[in-house]
Scaffold this motif. Structure first.
Motif, PDB file in Angstrom:
ATOM      1  N   THR A 160       0.828  -1.198   0.000  1.00 32.64           N
ATOM      2  CA  THR A 160       0.000   0.000   0.000  1.00 32.64           C
ATOM      3  C   THR A 160       0.866   1.253   0.000  1.00 32.64           C
ATOM      4  O   THR A 160       1.774   1.383   0.823  1.00 32.64           O
TER       5      THR A 160
ATOM      6  N   GLN B  48      -2.550   2.295  -8.351  1.00 28.56           N
ATOM      7  CA  GLN B  48      -2.127   3.257  -7.330  1.00 28.56           C
ATOM      8  C   GLN B  48      -2.817   4.598  -7.510  1.00 28.56           C
ATOM      9  O   GLN B  48      -3.293   5.199  -6.539  1.00 28.56           O
TER      10      GLN B  48
ATOM     11  N   TRP C  48      -3.556  -5.083  -2.124  1.00 29.19           N
ATOM     12  CA  TRP C  48      -2.658  -4.203  -1.365  1.00 29.19           C
ATOM     13  C   TRP C  48      -2.324  -4.846  -0.015  1.00 29.19           C
ATOM     14  O   TRP C  48      -3.223  -5.233   0.732  1.00 29.19           O
TER      15      TRP C  48
END
Length: 351
Positions: free
Chosen positions: A249, A291, A330
């Protein structure tokens, strides 16, 4: 090639010892390595009163711990970090570390989380080539990328980074070392120290490795305020540092708006993209789409909370819940998003 290995121990606890590779002792023969071992080992340990030395030996490269390097483009090798948060079980070895081999010399991009990791990378390079390591590029100040740097300065490399990195790293140096000593344990961190760059990039610079040029470009505040990306002009390969996360993450330690601005301006089409964490991507969309979507959703959720008058203490847990549907793929999502929401709230409340 023979390497000088010094067994060093924590002075306050002789039971905590680690074999350290001292690049200055590298020699073509064991005899030459041993001839200089006492002088080099003595000088090195004398400069570190927190350590004691028990013995020194000379070992062939094949007998020294290395990391695994994978060739992802001609002359470009990458050690893929573990996609996880830093913990004792993974020895902090979570960042991608890269090696670019030119005709005349070698450049290393990021150095790892400890001297132990840095020297394992150094030994892996020596299994590939005996060309001098002329440069080490630090993509930003986070400890999993910079704490192995001293090995490469001892090997003669010039350390390069954004001009904004030194003050950022100096301000956090003791915290980084104390935290890593606590998380990874004092043995893993033996010999690890803070190494500051000597060549600073204000906007852009170039490294000539001989028939291969690397372009370095400083980035406005994004993941941090001292991000630096590197592009190999020969293959078009782009090394982003933590401007790109894949799997782990993403962490907002600079500006979420600045980061999204950077993501919105893709570079010219080129070669592979090596992120700071996660798998190598073949193109920009593959590298950043997931992302960028997460950061947009985070920014919009924080703005909505601020507009509704929610205090940060109420907003952050609600934002984590709202974004839970994006958690798939993630690692360490809830904890990191909570920190990111806090950072974004502090930034965006002043818009």
């Amino acid at each position: 090639m023979f390497h000088l290995i010094l067994t060093a121990c924590v002075a306050a606890n002789s039971g905590q010892c680690l074999d350290l590779l001292l690049p200055e002792g590298d020699a073509a023969t064991q005899q030459d390595c041993l001839a200089a071992a006492q002088r080099i080992s003595g000088e090195w340990i004398a400069a570190r009163p927190d350590l004691t030395a028990t013995k020194s030996t000379c070992r062939e490269t094949t007998e020294v711990e290395t990391v695994d390097l994978e060739e992802v483009a001609p002359g470009i090798w990458v050690r893929r970090g573990i996609i996880a948060q830093i913990e004792a079980e993974n020895r902090g070895r979570i960042a991608n570390l890269s090696v670019v081999i030119g005709r005349d010399s070698v450049a290393v991009i990021d150095a790892g989380a400890s001297r132990a990791e840095g020297q394992a990378l150094y030994a892996a390079i020596r299994r590939l080539t005996m060309k001098p390591i002329s440069h080490l590029v630090l993509t930003h100040m986070h400890p999993d990328h910079v704490l192995g740097a001293s090995v490469f300065t001892e090997a003669g490399a010039t350390v390069m980074a954004s001009a904004k990195l030194p003050p950022a790293l100096e301000a956090r140096a003791m915290t980084y070392l104390e935290n890593f000593d606590r998380i990874l344990g004092p043995r893993e961190m033996i010999g690890t120290s803070i190494t500051l760059p000597v060549a600073l990039v204000e906007e852009s610079d170039r490294i000539d490795l001989g028939e291969r040029v690397l372009e370095l470009r400083a980035v406005l505040t994004a993941h941090t305020d001292n991000d630096l990306m590197v592009r190999d002009e020969t293959t078009g390969a782009l090394f982003t540092g933590d401007l790109v996360f894949r799997g782990l993450t993403p962490v907002v330690d600079g500006s979420i708006n600045g980061w999204l601005n950077w993501l919105a301006e893709p570079p010219a089409p080129g070669g592979v993209i090596v992120p700071g964490h996660g798998e190598i991507a073949q193109n920009w969309q593959e590298a950043v789409a997931k992302q960028a979507d997460l950061l947009v959703q985070l920014r919009d959720s924080v703005r909505k909370s601020i507009a509704s008058g929610q205090p940060m203490s109420v907003a952050v847990p609600e934002i984590v819940d709202q974004l839970q549907g994006l958690a798939d793929g993630w690692t360490d999502f809830p904890e990191t998003i909570a920190r990111d929401a806090t950072a974004a709230y502090k930034e965006l409340e002043w818009e």
